[in-house]
Design a protein around this motif. Sequence first.
Motif, PDB file in Angstrom:
ATOM      1  N   HIS A  45       0.805  -1.220   0.000  1.00 25.89           N
ATOM      2  CA  HIS A  45       0.000   0.000   0.000  1.00 25.89           C
ATOM      3  C   HIS A  45       0.845   1.282   0.000  1.00 25.89           C
ATOM      4  CE1 HIS A  45      -3.540  -2.412   0.606  1.00 25.89           C
ATOM      5  NE2 HIS A  45      -2.972  -2.988   1.643  1.00 25.89           N
ATOM      6  N   GLY A  46       2.064   1.194   0.498  1.00 30.57           N
ATOM      7  CA  GLY A  46       2.902   2.390   0.599  1.00 30.57           C
ATOM      8  C   GLY A  46       3.984   2.479  -0.440  1.00 30.57           C
ATOM      9  N   GLY A  47       4.050   1.486  -1.341  1.00 27.26           N
ATOM     10  CA  GLY A  47       5.062   1.517  -2.391  1.00 27.26           C
ATOM     11  C   GLY A  47       6.469   1.205  -1.914  1.00 27.26           C
ATOM     12  N   PRO A  73       0.409   6.741   0.141  1.00 30.22           N
ATOM     13  CA  PRO A  73      -0.746   7.641   0.154  1.00 30.22           C
ATOM     14  C   PRO A  73      -1.280   7.963   1.550  1.00 30.22           C
ATOM     15  CG  PRO A  73      -1.426   5.447  -0.482  1.00 30.22           C
ATOM     16  CD  PRO A  73       0.085   5.436  -0.410  1.00 30.22           C
ATOM     17  N   GLY A  74      -0.794   7.266   2.556  1.00 33.36           N
ATOM     18  CA  GLY A  74      -1.276   7.501   3.912  1.00 33.36           C
ATOM     19  C   GLY A  74      -2.604   6.807   4.169  1.00 33.36           C
ATOM     20  N   ILE A  75      -3.089   6.940   5.385  1.00 33.31           N
ATOM     21  CA  ILE A  75      -4.340   6.322   5.804  1.00 33.31           C
ATOM     22  C   ILE A  75      -5.293   7.446   6.191  1.00 33.31           C
ATOM     23  CG2 ILE A  75      -5.435   4.775   7.471  1.00 33.31           C
ATOM     24  CD1 ILE A  75      -2.653   3.433   7.825  1.00 33.31           C
ATOM     25  N   THR A 111      -0.351  10.716   7.439  1.00 30.13           N
ATOM     26  CA  THR A 111      -0.819  11.935   6.805  1.00 30.13           C
ATOM     27  C   THR A 111      -1.190  11.583   5.371  1.00 30.13           C
ATOM     28  OG1 THR A 111       0.700  13.236   8.154  1.00 30.13           O
ATOM     29  CG2 THR A 111      -0.213  14.309   6.184  1.00 30.13           C
ATOM     30  N   PRO A 112      -2.459  11.707   5.021  1.00 26.44           N
ATOM     31  CA  PRO A 112      -2.851  11.408   3.643  1.00 26.44           C
ATOM     32  C   PRO A 112      -1.971  12.145   2.634  1.00 26.44           C
ATOM     33  CG  PRO A 112      -4.802  11.688   4.999  1.00 26.44           C
ATOM     34  CD  PRO A 112      -3.610  12.092   5.849  1.00 26.44           C
ATOM     35  N   THR A 116       2.942   6.915   6.080  1.00 29.13           N
ATOM     36  CA  THR A 116       2.516   6.333   7.349  1.00 29.13           C
ATOM     37  C   THR A 116       3.724   5.804   8.106  1.00 29.13           C
ATOM     38  OG1 THR A 116       0.401   5.677   6.370  1.00 29.13           O
ATOM     39  CG2 THR A 116       1.063   4.507   8.376  1.00 29.13           C
ATOM     40  N   THR A 117       3.683   5.956   9.418  1.00 32.47           N
ATOM     41  CA  THR A 117       4.665   5.323  10.300  1.00 32.47           C
ATOM     42  C   THR A 117       3.898   4.587  11.390  1.00 32.47           C
ATOM     43  OG1 THR A 117       6.356   6.995   9.911  1.00 32.47           O
ATOM     44  CG2 THR A 117       6.585   5.670  11.916  1.00 32.47           C
TER      45      THR A 117
END
Length: 127
Positions: A45-47, A73-75, A111-112, A116-117
């Motif tokens: 999802h995050g590449g 892309p973030g959540i 952060t969209p 994501t962390t």
Amino acid sequence: MRAEEDLLTVRHAVREATLRVGFGLVDQTRIVTAASELARNAYVHGGGGVLTLEIVQRGGRRGLKLAVSDQGPGIADIDQALTDGYTTGAGLGHGLGGARRLMDEFQVRSTPGRGTTITALRWIGPR
């Protein structure tokens, strides 16, 4: 984590770290499973992303802290993403919620549009 093969490398690195900390077999399996899910999410999802491992001590206790970061892309809705059954892909929707249940501490920062962390920590011994 940029390729499918990197996910296996993550599993091996986390297993090795759990041994260094002194976790028993059941906790080793819990931590490796959580790390594998988080790494797969970052990859799919995050590449791609980065995993950091840290052996921590607090109040006489030892633990292992995982941090998985991506620039994806973030959540948009973290609460929804942590709900069992919610999925943005072809999975069963147990990923983030399942990983959270396997660890003692779990934090999602996202952060969209920026990534994501996820930080997760498991302690040795009783909670």
